[in-house]
Design an enzyme around this catalytic site. Structure first.
Site, PDB file in Angstrom:
ATOM      1  N   GLN A 219       0.803  -1.212   0.000  1.00 50.75           N
ATOM      2  CA  GLN A 219       0.000   0.000   0.000  1.00 50.75           C
ATOM      3  C   GLN A 219       0.838   1.266   0.000  1.00 50.75           C
ATOM      4  O   GLN A 219       1.970   1.266   0.458  1.00 50.75           O
ATOM      5  CB  GLN A 219      -0.916   0.017   1.222  1.00 50.75           C
ATOM      6  CG  GLN A 219      -0.119   0.016   2.513  1.00 50.75           C
ATOM      7  CD  GLN A 219      -0.943  -0.326   3.717  1.00 50.75           C
ATOM      8  OE1 GLN A 219      -1.286   0.552   4.473  1.00 50.75           O
ATOM      9  NE2 GLN A 219      -1.231  -1.609   3.888  1.00 50.75           N
TER      10      GLN A 219
ATOM     11  N   HIS B 272       4.253  11.311  -6.904  1.00 48.97           N
ATOM     12  CA  HIS B 272       3.022  10.906  -7.564  1.00 48.97           C
ATOM     13  C   HIS B 272       2.826   9.401  -7.461  1.00 48.97           C
ATOM     14  O   HIS B 272       3.737   8.674  -7.105  1.00 48.97           O
ATOM     15  CB  HIS B 272       3.023  11.320  -9.045  1.00 48.97           C
ATOM     16  CG  HIS B 272       4.072  10.636  -9.867  1.00 48.97           C
ATOM     17  ND1 HIS B 272       5.350  11.153 -10.016  1.00 48.97           N
ATOM     18  CD2 HIS B 272       4.050   9.482 -10.560  1.00 48.97           C
ATOM     19  CE1 HIS B 272       6.054  10.341 -10.784  1.00 48.97           C
ATOM     20  NE2 HIS B 272       5.293   9.314 -11.123  1.00 48.97           N
TER      21      HIS B 272
ATOM     22  N   GLU C  29      -4.157   3.352   0.318  1.00 43.95           N
ATOM     23  CA  GLU C  29      -4.799   3.474   1.622  1.00 43.95           C
ATOM     24  C   GLU C  29      -5.111   4.952   1.784  1.00 43.95           C
ATOM     25  O   GLU C  29      -4.213   5.770   1.950  1.00 43.95           O
ATOM     26  CB  GLU C  29      -3.864   3.016   2.739  1.00 43.95           C
ATOM     27  CG  GLU C  29      -4.426   3.257   4.125  1.00 43.95           C
ATOM     28  CD  GLU C  29      -3.395   2.994   5.216  1.00 43.95           C
ATOM     29  OE1 GLU C  29      -3.522   3.640   6.277  1.00 43.95           O
ATOM     30  OE2 GLU C  29      -2.482   2.185   5.022  1.00 43.95           O
TER      31      GLU C  29
ATOM     32  N   GLU D  99       0.331  10.113 -12.423  1.00 40.28           N
ATOM     33  CA  GLU D  99       0.897   9.989 -13.769  1.00 40.28           C
ATOM     34  C   GLU D  99       0.051   8.999 -14.550  1.00 40.28           C
ATOM     35  O   GLU D  99      -0.327   7.946 -14.044  1.00 40.28           O
ATOM     36  CB  GLU D  99       2.344   9.492 -13.690  1.00 40.28           C
ATOM     37  CG  GLU D  99       2.994   9.373 -15.046  1.00 40.28           C
ATOM     38  CD  GLU D  99       4.437   8.907 -14.983  1.00 40.28           C
ATOM     39  OE1 GLU D  99       5.084   8.876 -16.035  1.00 40.28           O
ATOM     40  OE2 GLU D  99       4.926   8.569 -13.873  1.00 40.28           O
TER      41      GLU D  99
END
Length: 183
Positions: free
Chosen positions: A26, A122, A95, A168
């Site tokens: 995560q 990002h 998360e 992205e």
């Protein structure tokens, strides 16, 4: 023979067997308003909420979002405990963390990491057709940081989620040519 597919200083060649079953599970991002963030990630990005965990004593909620195909969604259990195990076993999830009451506070704002001091930059989504995805984002009135035709790196886009985090957007098959122009 190296265990790595590429070379860079600082890499360790030892691959400890104890790490063989580690899973990158995560990336956590704080969100201000769960309604707008969940709408964005489910409607615009097509993600599925696989598990929600409320922590009343600490006044926060975790939303675990995954990019799942319809077939993959059928593999998830309806049993609470099994769903928790599945959630924390799956690779590459978001998360989204909401501290209760943040949606009502004007001064709550999150740093995307793309202005000083720089840090997190990002997340990325591979899409089969960049142009079609960007048209869809426009239809959803998504804010663009960079369109595919802008900047030095043509052929990739950056959009923003409701909290200003950059995403992205790229088509994997087009990256070899695109990247070779800049290497």
């Amino acid at each position: 023979m190296s265990r790595h597919f590429d070379q860079a200083k600082g890499l360790a060649e030892n691959h400890d067997p104890q790490t063989h079953d580690f899973v990158f599970n995560q990336t956590m991002m704080r969100i201000k308003d769960p309604q707008r963030s969940l709408k964005f990630y489910s409607e615009v990005m097509g993600m599925t909420l696989v598990k929600r965990l409320d922590f009343p004593e600490m006044k926060f909620t975790l939303y675990f979002m995954a990019a799942l195909s319809p077939e993959q969604r059928q593999q998830w259990s309806t049993d609470h405990d099994e769903r928790i195990t599945q959630t924390f076993s799956r690779p590459a999830m978001l998360e989204l963390t909401h501290n209760w009451g943040d949606e009502d506070k004007e001064d709550v704002d999150f740093h995307s990491g793309n202005s000083e001091p720089k840090g997190f930059g990002h997340i990325g989504f591979a899409v089969p057709d960049l142009e079609a995805a960007c048209k869809r984002f426009e239809q959803h009135r998504v804010e663009f940081q960079k369109r595919p035709q802008d900047g030095n790196m043509k052929g990739i886009a950056f959009i923003k989620d409701p909290d200003g985090y950059w995403i992205e957007i790229f088509t994997p098959e087009k990256l070899p040519k695109l990247l070779s122009e800049h290497l």
